[in-house]
Design an enzyme around this catalytic site. Sequence first.
Site, short mmCIF file in Angstrom:
data_model
loop_
_atom_site.label_atom_id
_atom_site.label_comp_id
_atom_site.label_asym_id
_atom_site.label_seq_id
_atom_site.Cartn_x
_atom_site.Cartn_y
_atom_site.Cartn_z
CG ASP A 259 -1.85 -1.15 1.31
OD1 ASP A 259 -1.90 -1.92 0.32
OD2 ASP A 259 -2.52 -1.32 2.34
CG ASP B 164 -3.47 3.67 -0.31
OD1 ASP B 164 -3.19 4.81 0.09
OD2 ASP B 164 -4.07 2.82 0.39
CG HIS C 206 -5.64 -1.16 -1.93
ND1 HIS C 206 -5.41 -1.59 -0.66
CD2 HIS C 206 -5.33 0.17 -1.93
CE1 HIS C 206 -4.98 -0.57 0.09
NE2 HIS C 206 -4.94 0.51 -0.67
CG ASP D 202 -3.50 -5.54 -4.75
OD1 ASP D 202 -4.51 -4.98 -4.31
OD2 ASP D 202 -2.45 -5.66 -4.09
CB CYS E 96 -2.06 -6.95 0.36
SG CYS E 96 -3.53 -6.80 -0.63
N1 NVA Z 1 -10.57 -3.61 -1.71
C1 NVA Z 1 -10.47 -4.76 -2.55
C2 NVA Z 1 -9.05 -5.18 -2.79
C3 NVA Z 1 -8.30 -5.75 -1.65
C4 NVA Z 1 -6.89 -6.16 -1.98
C5 NVA Z 1 -11.31 -5.88 -2.00
O1 NVA Z 1 -11.64 -5.85 -0.83
O2 NVA Z 1 -11.67 -6.78 -2.76
#
Ligand code: NVA
Length: 386
Positions: free
Chosen positions: A122, A206, A255, A257, A359
């Site tokens: 992050d 991030d 995020h 990923d 992560c």
């Molecule tokens: N916020 C997203 C990505 C987490 C890596 C989720 O909760 O699926």
Amino acid sequence: MQLKQTHSIVSERQLPVVNSYNEWDPLKEVIVGCVEGAVVPKLEPALQTNTSPQNMWFFQKYGGQPFPQELVEAASKELNEFCRVLEALGVIVRRPDLIDFSQTYKTPDFEASGFYATMPRDVLLVVGNEIIEAPMAWRSRFFEYRAYRSLMLEYLRRGAKWTTAPKPSMSDEFYDVEYATKPIEQRYALTEKGQFVTRELEPSFDAADIVRFGRDLFVQRSHVTNEIGITWLKRHLGDQFRVHVVKFPDLNPMHIDASLVPLRPGLALVNPARPCIQTELFKKAGWELVEAAPSTLPDNWPMYMCSGWVCMNILSLDPETIFVEKQEEPMQKLLKDLGFKVIPVDFRHVYTFGGSFHCVTCDVRRDGQLEEYGFAEPFEEDELEG
Ligand code: NVA
């Protein structure tokens, strides 16, 4: 498919200490986060927006206090075993410093206590031989970089380029403080219109909202990454790289990923629950997008900070080998059917802290160079952002 390669692979001996351009080249050195000392953040505007109503009690009850000890112990065991496996495979593993995240701090704009050093992804973005400390948007993460400072200094001394992006002051004006209290339908409509809890007063992003495909990087506007933050990154990286904004139908974007995960040149995982709006552009560039398999996680598993889609938050050891959670059998099968060797590692207790293998890592050095992977030049910004 034939993908354009502009440089040949160099031997590890010649690699700069920090050297990583994509998510799949052979991994040589990695930072793996720690859960020791993790503190539950106090509710604050951006955290509250990303927290589902059924999880709010957790932050109300524990905000400012250490994460429950049994959660820390279980996740720590899994992280240590992951490190052991990486080391057995010849990867150099580095860990952050333990700092006191329970200490409260006050800036001219806000007061908060800290969070953790569990998710280096992050805060640290590696692009080539440069590590960029991301200007994150949670007040509880303002001083998180301190856990990585001794590592950054070491990499600097050994030849790396080290940059800290300008941090947002995070005053109340930086946020739409009403955002989290708006009805779900209204929030959906706002995210579709490109309005998020963070405003555009100062840059924020991030590092985990960015995914690297060599010369092309993809970034999503999220509740923690704003447009001026993306502008900062584009301008900072300059002409050698192209930063493209991608969008997903996601109520709580934070995020990238667990939405878009490249596996090897020409092949990426996508999330069937939030398919990328610009899928066609990837296909046009010669990339096959495969839908991730859903998680096997039981409904009652404690997940305070992310969804079960972290089953697709894998880490590549190299273009043929991938770490996958041990109980995510459908995900493992999917990857094996695609020709990958899968290394299963128990990681469900780490999930509880908000992420999985991608992560909790920052790949400092991979054996590769800057290359292009089929994205035609010029990559039409209008098409992507329209
Ligand atoms: N916020 C997203 C990505 C987490 C890596 C989720 O909760 O699926």
